[in-house]
Design an enzyme around this catalytic site. Structure first.
Site, PDB file in Angstrom:
ATOM      1  N   SER A  88       0.758  -1.425   0.063  1.00 51.70           N
ATOM      2  CA  SER A  88       0.352  -0.055  -0.114  1.00 51.70           C
ATOM      3  C   SER A  88       0.370   1.530  -0.045  1.00 51.70           C
ATOM      4  O   SER A  88      -0.275   2.520   0.062  1.00 51.70           O
ATOM      5  CB  SER A  88      -1.439  -0.197   1.296  1.00 51.70           C
ATOM      6  OG  SER A  88      -1.928  -1.208   0.650  1.00 51.70           O
ATOM      7  N   GLY A 323       2.407  -0.988   4.458  1.00 48.50           N
ATOM      8  CA  GLY A 323       2.135  -1.579   2.993  1.00 48.50           C
ATOM      9  C   GLY A 323       2.362  -3.074   3.492  1.00 48.50           C
ATOM     10  O   GLY A 323       3.634  -3.715   3.860  1.00 48.50           O
TER      11      GLY A 323
END
Length: 368
Positions: A88, A323
């Site tokens: 992410s 992420g």
């Protein structure tokens, strides 16, 4: 960065599969005076993550700290600044592209998404800002992916419209703008919007606007069918049936604009330094990016702006993104005095407790 279900622990944003982590016997920790090394050793020796690496940037000084192994079969160390899947962290890149379009007058933050993608979303009140800020109320499509067998995802890939359709099978979580909830669907839509406005592939826009101007030679958004992770790289592992399985190579278009980016720690340090110093965005757009709403990231005082999270640390605030995607977990960004750090683990989902220790290692990197 986001909070998982009821527990108050930081977990990898964008994790595609929520599986039970494998347990690994923990050898005794070696004594070291380096706080970053100490925290990485906790991750590998205590938590059981195969390997961990921190790449620290303080002005022109770069320091690399490693622990554990990059390959449990060969015993090779974690490669220095190797490629990995950044999950992410991709969202910050996508938000930067959209904000550049805002600066060019081609997109308005508070315009409805339907102006740019007519007919895609049933709720015409959802704005571009709400996508980037996770206040749209759109259901998170990754919650519908098969959690029982990650192998079904290895070659699956997806088209963006398919992922949005998965989300739209569910009702909205709340009316737009009334709450905050992390949803990968927001960034699939944002990527589609960028492609519609520019008439070019999102991967090309990221290259044209960000990676080429900054010299990020090892950062790119893979396209459908591009499953190979460039060498050198640590092996990315996913726990399946009590064993760690190599998931370095797979089709990450199932995450696309929400989490498909491939990068290196050095590239991400350079990216966040450039972004937060104003090299990619005008002051007005950077200020919008850093306008946060309270976000449930598992840390008191945390907030989320436009593709950018912020959490308090002992020496000040950290700006960046966490992420997680099958095989890799990471946290990248900039702390006080422009000290940058990217910390990478070659396992996702990570073992219990590892995300807290990932955060601790990052804090040691930017505050020590």
């Amino acid at each position: 960065m986001r909070k998982s279900s009821p527990g108050k622990r930081i977990v990898a944003v964008g994790t595609l599969v929520a599986l039970l982590a494998a347990t690994t016997a923990a050898p005794a920790l070696a004594a070291t005076a380096d706080p970053v090394q100490q925290h990485l050793d906790v991750l590998t020796a205590q938590d059981g993550v195969p390997g961990a690496e921190a790449v620290l940037q303080d002005g022109r000084r770069t320091r690399v700290v490693r622990s554990g192994t990059g390959d449990i079969t060969t015993g090779k160390p974690f490669p220095r600044n190797g490629s990995y899947r950044a999950g992410s962290v991709t969202k910050t890149f996508v938000a930067a592209v959209v904000l550049q379009l805002v600066a060019e007058g081609r997109v308005r933050l508070d315009a409805p998404v339907s102006r740019y993608l007519p007919g895609l979303l049933p709720d015409r009140r959802i704005t571009v800002r709400q996508l980037l800020q996770h206040t749209s109320g759109l259901y998170n499509y990754t919650d519908d992916l098969d959690r029982s067998d990650p192998e079904t995802l290895r070659h699956r890939g997806a088209e963006p419209a398919e992922l949005v359709a998965m989300a739209l099978k569910h009702p909205a979580l709340f009316p737009p703008g009334t709450s905050w909830s992390y949803s990968n669907t927001n960034y699939i839509v944002a990527g589609m919007l960028a492609e519609r406005v520019t008439g070019r592939a999102l991967s090309d826009e990221i290259a044209r606007r960000i990676t080429r101007p900054l010299g990020l030679h090892d950062t790119y958004l893979p396209r459908r069918g591009d499953e190979r992770l460039p060498a050198p790289h640590a092996t990315g592992y996913v726990p399946i049936a009590g064993k760690l399985v190599d998931f370095s190579d797979f089709d990450a278009t199932i995450a696309w604009a929400a989490g498909g980016l491939v990068s290196t720690p050095a590239d991400l340090n350079r990216f966040y330094a450039a972004l937060l110093s104003g090299r990619l965005l005008r002051p007005a757009e950077l200020a919008e990016m850093q306008r946060t709403v309270p976000a449930d990231l598992g840390v008191p005082g945390a907030g989320y702006g436009l593709g950018l999270g912020t959490i308090p640390m002992s020496c000040g605030r950290f700006w960046g993104h966490q992420g997680g995607i099958i095989g890799f977990t990471n946290l990248a960004g900039v702390g006080p005095d422009d000290r940058g750090a990217t910390v990478v683990l070659n396992q996702n989902p990570p073992p219990a407790g590892a995300n807290q220790h990932l955060l601790a290692a990052t804090e040691a990197a930017v505050c020590s």
